[in-house]
Design a protein around this motif. Structure first.
Motif, PDB file in Angstrom:
ATOM      1  N   ARG A 173       0.927  -1.279  -0.003  1.00 42.72           N
ATOM      2  CA  ARG A 173       0.030   0.009   0.148  1.00 42.72           C
ATOM      3  C   ARG A 173       0.709   1.150  -0.237  1.00 42.72           C
ATOM      4  O   ARG A 173       2.215   1.249   0.389  1.00 42.72           O
ATOM      5  N   GLU A 174       0.268   2.538  -0.278  1.00 44.96           N
ATOM      6  CA  GLU A 174       0.888   3.663  -0.275  1.00 44.96           C
ATOM      7  C   GLU A 174       1.194   4.215   1.116  1.00 44.96           C
ATOM      8  O   GLU A 174       0.291   3.811   1.952  1.00 44.96           O
ATOM      9  N   ASP A 175       2.085   4.954   1.366  1.00 44.61           N
ATOM     10  CA  ASP A 175       2.306   5.309   2.830  1.00 44.61           C
ATOM     11  C   ASP A 175       1.377   6.576   2.870  1.00 44.61           C
ATOM     12  O   ASP A 175       1.992   7.760   3.126  1.00 44.61           O
ATOM     13  N   GLU A 176       0.238   6.127   3.435  1.00 44.16           N
ATOM     14  CA  GLU A 176      -0.904   7.092   3.741  1.00 44.16           C
ATOM     15  C   GLU A 176      -1.569   6.834   4.943  1.00 44.16           C
ATOM     16  O   GLU A 176      -1.959   5.585   5.144  1.00 44.16           O
ATOM     17  N   VAL A 177      -1.755   8.069   5.618  1.00 43.17           N
ATOM     18  CA  VAL A 177      -2.409   7.760   7.298  1.00 43.17           C
ATOM     19  C   VAL A 177      -4.086   7.680   6.957  1.00 43.17           C
ATOM     20  O   VAL A 177      -4.298   8.669   6.240  1.00 43.17           O
ATOM     21  N   ARG A 178      -4.526   6.869   7.489  1.00 47.01           N
ATOM     22  CA  ARG A 178      -6.080   6.993   7.580  1.00 47.01           C
ATOM     23  C   ARG A 178      -6.304   6.863   8.957  1.00 47.01           C
ATOM     24  O   ARG A 178      -5.612   6.479  10.061  1.00 47.01           O
ATOM     25  N   SER A 218      -7.427   6.478  12.799  1.00 48.45           N
ATOM     26  CA  SER A 218      -7.271   5.332  13.885  1.00 48.45           C
ATOM     27  C   SER A 218      -8.594   5.030  14.486  1.00 48.45           C
ATOM     28  O   SER A 218      -9.683   5.769  14.179  1.00 48.45           O
TER      29      SER A 218
END
Lengths: 98, 487
Positions: free
Chosen positions: A66-71, A73
């Protein structure tokens, strides 16, 4: 490799499990069966066969990335919901250090 | 009997990704407890890991920079143990086939003299056994005799583990290696290298053996080395301790020891987790990590000049000592600042002195990094040039530096605004010097009668008249000339 109650006890100990002597005996039997089965597999010639680590593995089977993206929590309260004990937004566990 | 130490280091470095290695939770440091968690990093049943591509990219770069062979296929494995900071009961790590292996780096390492100072530097090659990817565990907060608290924000933050060969023969070599490794990761911009906050952690394996022997002695593992100073002291202590044990006909026990900074010694760590039987097996939830040829080439192209190369180039190109070059190459930003300044005005030593002295002092005081500082490298270079050209005195330069640091303006602007030019005009200075001498006839008499110390008084008067802007060398020469000659 011969398996005895001592080996089973050690593995149970590593898994934080406790068994009474009858259960240990029963597991010795199970372990032996499993190892015998692997001994049977040894008979198959695997010369020129590349070793596999997963059943679905093949030349092109790479683990997806996956791409390094924050979703977002989980809300803290939800994260702690299953904890037997919690306090001040932390999981609470028996003392680790005496 | 003479002994030699055999030391190997294991380093864990947190990678600077935005999100965790197997889930999209933030890796941000200092977030409220347990606020960066999700079913994956909490280890809830049914959740599955998905690998962060950037974490792989960073780990490959580290492997390449350390001269490792990058495995085109590498395997994740489960390392099983029970501890409350590990919610799944296993850590996803690598075992059989790590991402990188069989590397080596050549660095200059200090040879210490008896007084403890580094006397000379010699090139040494150190082997890198492996570089692998894994997930970090959570953080435990212990309370004496009471329940422990667990914060799982750190669980799943990507780590690389870098294992060296047991190639270090002294604490100095281990220190130099670790310092180089830290600088390398900083240059690659994949780790912030903060030992105190735990984003760069080090354990050491130490044994000793008779000098000349090729067999390895029994080793101890030392943990809790969270600063360079601790590492060096702990290693020195442990080497001496083992020499005493063996010298007293004892045997070194294979054990884990903790560095106790307060007591300045290593202590045996007693823990329920001493059962080193991790029952590694391939992680069934992740397929092999495949790194293509093209990807490796792409990542290779992103690797900048590394600190050791740069250090050696600085020594050659700018005639610096190894220590000076080491100081300048601590971070990429610092080194680049220096080079930009030197390109503007080619006086490396003087620029180095300003950087290490006034600039570093101010940055430290303000807790700033070099890239946050207002004074441009070109301006600092011009400041040095102005001193060399006699436009300003050394004392005025200090004042000027303060202004440059505060405002970020260029030196010429400040000089004209603040009227800081040095007065080097001979006629103008002669007039002032004459005026001072005429105003103090008794002092002139006294000087000529032998009171040579009065020169300082005349200097002070001239400086007062010119608000400190007179060229001190010229004034001093003029005064001496005029006072020597009889009226």
């Amino acid at each position: 490799m011969p398996i005895g109650t001592r080996e089973v006890e050690k593995i149970a100990d590593l898994a934080h499990l406790k068994f009474d002597p009858q259960e240990l005996e029963r597991f010795v039997g199970h372990f032996q069966q499993i190892l015998e089965y692997f001994a049977q597999l040894e008979a198959v010639s695997t010369e020129n066969v590349e070793s596999a680590h997963q059943a679905v593995e093949g030349k092109k089977r790479a683990t997806p990335t996956r791409e390094d993206e924050v979703r977002p929590s989980l809300p803290v309260a939800t994260a702690l919901d299953n904890a037997p004990e919690s306090s001040e937004d932390h999981f609470q566990v028996p003392p680790v250090i005496e | 009997m003479e002994f030699e130490a055999v030391i190997g280091l294991e380093v864990h470095a947190q990678l600077l990704t935005q999100s965790k290695i197997f889930c999209a939770c933030s890796t941000g440091f200092g977030a409220p407890p347990n606020s960066n968690t999700c079913p994956v990093c909490l280890g809830l049943p049914g959740s599955l890991p998905v690998l962060n591509r950037e974490a792989v990219a960073m780990a490959v770069k580290a492997g390449l920079a350390l001269g490792c062979q990058i495995n085109r296929n590498s395997i994740f494995a489960r390392k099983n143990y029970f501890y409350p900071d590990l919610p799944k009961g296993y850590q996803i790590s690598q075992y059989d086939l790590p991402l990188g292996q069989d590397g080596q780096i050549e660095i200059l390492t200090g040879v210490r003299q008896e007084a403890g100072h580094v006397g000379e530097y010699q090139p040494r090659t150190f082997g890198i056994t492996r570089v692998h990817l894994e997930e970090d565990a959570g953080k435990l907060i212990h309370q004496q005799g009471r329940d422990s608290y667990v914060d799982l924000n750190r669980t799943g933050v990507p780590l690389i583990e870098i294992v060296s060969e047991p190639d270090f023969r002294s604490s100095q070599e281990a220190y130099d290696y670790l310092n180089n490794l830290r600088r390398t990761l900083l240059y690659l911009e994949i780790c912030d290298g903060n030992m105190e906050e735990g984003s760069f952690r080090c354990d050491a394996n130490v044994s000793i053996r008779p000098l000349g022997s090729s067999e390895l002695g029994t080793k101890t593992e030392i943990k809790n080395l969270n600063s360079f100073r601790f590492l060096q002291r702990a290693l020195e202590y442990e080497i001496e301790r083992q020499k005493e044990v063996i010298g007293g006909d004892g045997q070194v026990e294979q054990e884990t020891r903790l560095w106790d900074e307060e007591g300045q010694k290593t202590l045996v760590m007693r823990s329920k987790e001493e059962a080193h039987d991790y029952r590694y097996f391939p992680e069934p939830d992740l397929l092999p990590v495949v790194v293509s040829e093209e990807w490796i080439e792409e990542l290779k192209a992103q690797i900048p000049e590394l600190p050791e190369e740069r250090r050696q180039r600085f020594v050659k190109e700018y005639a610096l000592t190894h220590e000076e070059a080491l100081l300048l190459t601590q971070t990429r930003q610092f080194a680049e600042y220096f080079e930009t300044a030197v390109r503007t005005y080619n006086q490396p030593k003087a620029i180095l002195n300003w950087m290490m002295g006034d600039l570093m002092g101010h940055l430290k005081q303000d807790h700033r990094e070099i890239h946050e500082c207002l004074i441009r490298p070109e301006h600092l270079a011009n400041l040095v040039r102005l001193i060399d050209e006699g436009e300003i005195s050394g004392k005025m330069a200090k004042q000027l530096f303060e202004k440059l640091y505060e405002t970020g303006d260029d030196p010429e602007t400040i000089i004209s605004q603040e009227n800081l030019q040095q007065i080097s005009d001979e006629d103008q200075l002669t007039r002032i010097v004459d005026r001072v001498l005429e105003a103090n006839p008794e002092k002139v008499e006294a000087y000529r009668a032998g009171k040579a110390g009065l020169l300082g008084f005349f200097m002070g008067q001239v400086m007062k008249e010119t608000r400190g802007q007179a060229n001190p060398e010229m004034v001093s020469q003029m005064l001496e000339g005029k006072l020597r000659s009889s009226p």
